[in-house]
Scaffold this motif. Structure first.
Motif, mmCIF file in Angstrom:
data_model
loop_
_atom_site.group_PDB
_atom_site.id
_atom_site.type_symbol
_atom_site.label_atom_id
_atom_site.label_comp_id
_atom_site.label_asym_id
_atom_site.label_seq_id
_atom_site.Cartn_x
_atom_site.Cartn_y
_atom_site.Cartn_z
ATOM 1 N N ILE A 20 4.503 2.003 10.102
ATOM 2 C CA ILE A 20 3.351 2.648 10.761
ATOM 3 C C ILE A 20 2.048 2.292 10.049
ATOM 4 O O ILE A 20 1.044 1.948 10.702
ATOM 5 C CB ILE A 20 3.549 4.173 10.814
ATOM 6 C CG1 ILE A 20 4.691 4.519 11.777
ATOM 7 C CG2 ILE A 20 2.261 4.876 11.240
ATOM 8 C CD1 ILE A 20 5.117 5.970 11.723
ATOM 9 N N LEU A 21 2.038 2.372 8.718
ATOM 10 C CA LEU A 21 0.840 1.998 7.963
ATOM 11 C C LEU A 21 0.451 0.549 8.233
ATOM 12 O O LEU A 21 -0.738 0.231 8.390
ATOM 13 C CB LEU A 21 1.078 2.207 6.465
ATOM 14 C CG LEU A 21 1.127 3.646 5.965
ATOM 15 C CD1 LEU A 21 1.470 3.682 4.479
ATOM 16 C CD2 LEU A 21 -0.194 4.356 6.215
ATOM 17 N N TYR A 26 -3.122 -3.399 10.664
ATOM 18 C CA TYR A 26 -3.086 -4.786 11.143
ATOM 19 C C TYR A 26 -4.404 -5.264 11.770
ATOM 20 O O TYR A 26 -4.907 -6.349 11.410
ATOM 21 C CB TYR A 26 -1.925 -4.959 12.119
ATOM 22 C CG TYR A 26 -1.728 -6.392 12.555
ATOM 23 C CD1 TYR A 26 -0.920 -7.250 11.813
ATOM 24 C CD2 TYR A 26 -2.333 -6.896 13.703
ATOM 25 C CE1 TYR A 26 -0.733 -8.571 12.198
ATOM 26 C CE2 TYR A 26 -2.166 -8.209 14.091
ATOM 27 C CZ TYR A 26 -1.357 -9.046 13.332
ATOM 28 O OH TYR A 26 -1.193 -10.350 13.711
ATOM 29 N N PRO A 27 -5.003 -4.538 12.704
ATOM 30 C CA PRO A 27 -6.224 -5.057 13.352
ATOM 31 C C PRO A 27 -7.410 -5.195 12.393
ATOM 32 O O PRO A 27 -8.345 -5.950 12.686
ATOM 33 C CB PRO A 27 -6.522 -3.997 14.426
ATOM 34 C CG PRO A 27 -5.261 -3.238 14.605
ATOM 35 C CD PRO A 27 -4.598 -3.250 13.279
ATOM 36 N N GLY A 52 2.904 -11.430 5.769
ATOM 37 C CA GLY A 52 2.636 -10.615 4.594
ATOM 38 C C GLY A 52 3.010 -9.159 4.788
ATOM 39 O O GLY A 52 3.549 -8.514 3.884
ATOM 40 N N LEU A 53 2.762 -8.641 5.981
ATOM 41 C CA LEU A 53 3.089 -7.237 6.268
ATOM 42 C C LEU A 53 4.570 -7.028 6.579
ATOM 43 O O LEU A 53 5.066 -5.900 6.502
ATOM 44 C CB LEU A 53 2.251 -6.735 7.441
ATOM 45 C CG LEU A 53 0.748 -6.592 7.191
ATOM 46 C CD1 LEU A 53 0.036 -6.210 8.478
ATOM 47 C CD2 LEU A 53 0.479 -5.546 6.105
ATOM 48 N N LEU A 94 7.274 0.330 -0.828
ATOM 49 C CA LEU A 94 6.226 1.046 -0.107
ATOM 50 C C LEU A 94 4.906 0.958 -0.868
ATOM 51 O O LEU A 94 3.849 0.698 -0.273
ATOM 52 C CB LEU A 94 6.626 2.517 0.087
ATOM 53 C CG LEU A 94 5.545 3.442 0.683
ATOM 54 C CD1 LEU A 94 5.064 2.942 2.035
ATOM 55 C CD2 LEU A 94 6.076 4.876 0.779
ATOM 56 N N GLY A 95 4.955 1.163 -2.184
ATOM 57 C CA GLY A 95 3.749 1.046 -3.000
ATOM 58 C C GLY A 95 3.151 -0.343 -2.949
ATOM 59 O O GLY A 95 1.923 -0.500 -2.865
ATOM 60 N N GLY A 96 4.025 -1.357 -2.985
ATOM 61 C CA GLY A 96 3.542 -2.727 -2.882
ATOM 62 C C GLY A 96 2.878 -3.008 -1.546
ATOM 63 O O GLY A 96 1.865 -3.718 -1.478
ATOM 64 N N GLN A 97 3.431 -2.426 -0.485
ATOM 65 C CA GLN A 97 2.840 -2.604 0.847
ATOM 66 C C GLN A 97 1.463 -1.951 0.926
ATOM 67 O O GLN A 97 0.518 -2.529 1.478
ATOM 68 C CB GLN A 97 3.769 -2.004 1.915
ATOM 69 C CG GLN A 97 3.366 -2.305 3.344
ATOM 70 C CD GLN A 97 3.746 -3.712 3.766
ATOM 71 O OE1 GLN A 97 3.924 -4.606 2.939
ATOM 72 N NE2 GLN A 97 3.894 -3.926 5.057
ATOM 73 N N ILE A 98 1.353 -0.753 0.362
ATOM 74 C CA ILE A 98 0.055 -0.066 0.354
ATOM 75 C C ILE A 98 -0.966 -0.858 -0.443
ATOM 76 O O ILE A 98 -2.126 -1.004 -0.023
ATOM 77 C CB ILE A 98 0.213 1.364 -0.226
ATOM 78 C CG1 ILE A 98 1.050 2.229 0.721
ATOM 79 C CG2 ILE A 98 -1.154 2.004 -0.458
ATOM 80 C CD1 ILE A 98 1.414 3.586 0.159
#
Length: 209
Positions: A20-21, A26-27, A52-53, A94-98
């Motif tokens: 969701i994040l 993304y945009p 990357g996401l 999750l932390g890496g994604q943020i």
């Protein structure tokens, strides 16, 4: 397998939050995202933002689907530790994604410092449970010496528990002092080497027990 996954609500929530994040951000992100960083906190590798996401969610889903199989190799007494390590991995992803999203949105922070402190915290957490490890091929300091003798296994893991906690504390301390990447990896590698060496020493002493 699907039923087991559906029961793991916590994992599904973590993965859902990650997706969701990523979808919301993304945009607003540039077409390429930094996915690796050097000691100076500058990007060393980049990828199209869709890739990357996707990295973190894909790895999370892979861990979720393979979790049941990996548990087969863990002693029943250490299922709690295996569960903790699994969730640590999910939260780190999750932390890496943020962090990836924030960097793509032009928020700048010391990624290396945060990453190294997280590694130190992980070592401390693992060290607090390592002494409970029971002999198996799935969890613990697995050398031919520890696996050959119950006493050697127990002695090694009690000692290694202390070493992991100490190494984690040192890593946190030296990174709060300064950007000491070489020292960080030296402490981590050294702690593992010490644990393996200890298993041989304990084997020499207790192999006849």
């Amino acid at each position: 397998m699907i039923t087991m996954i559906k029961k793991d609500i916590t994992s599904l929530i973590i993965i859902g939050i990650t997706i969701i994040l990523s979808a919301i951000a993304y945009p607003f992100l540039p077409e390429t995202l930094a996915i690796q960083f050097g000691p100076d906190n500058n990007p060393t590798n980049a990828a199209p933002k869709i890739i990357g996401l996707a990295i973190a969610p894909v790895v999370m889903i892979f861990l979720l689907f393979t979790r049941k199989d990996t548990k087969k190799f863990v002693h029943g007494a250490n299922l709690l530790e295996a569960k903790i390590i699994y969730y640590i991995a999910q939260f780190v992803l999750l932390g890496g994604q943020i962090a990836t999203i924030l960097y793509g949105l032009n928020y700048r922070f010391n990624i290396y410092l945060i990453g190294h402190i997280m590694i130190g915290v992980i070592f401390i957490i693992v060290g607090n449970y390592l002494y409970r490890a029971r002999k198996s091929y799935g969890y613990g300091i697995k050398t031919r010496w520890t696996l050959s003798n119950e006493t050697v296994w127990n002695k090694t893991h009690k000692f290694s528990s202390f070493i992991f906690i100490l190494a984690g504390m040192i890593v946190i301390l030296i990174n709060l002092i300064g950007n000491l990447t070489t020292w960080t990896f030296g402490v981590l590698i050294g702690s593992v080497v010490i644990c393996y060496a200890a298993s041989f020493i304990f084997y020499q002493k207790y192999s006849d027990d």
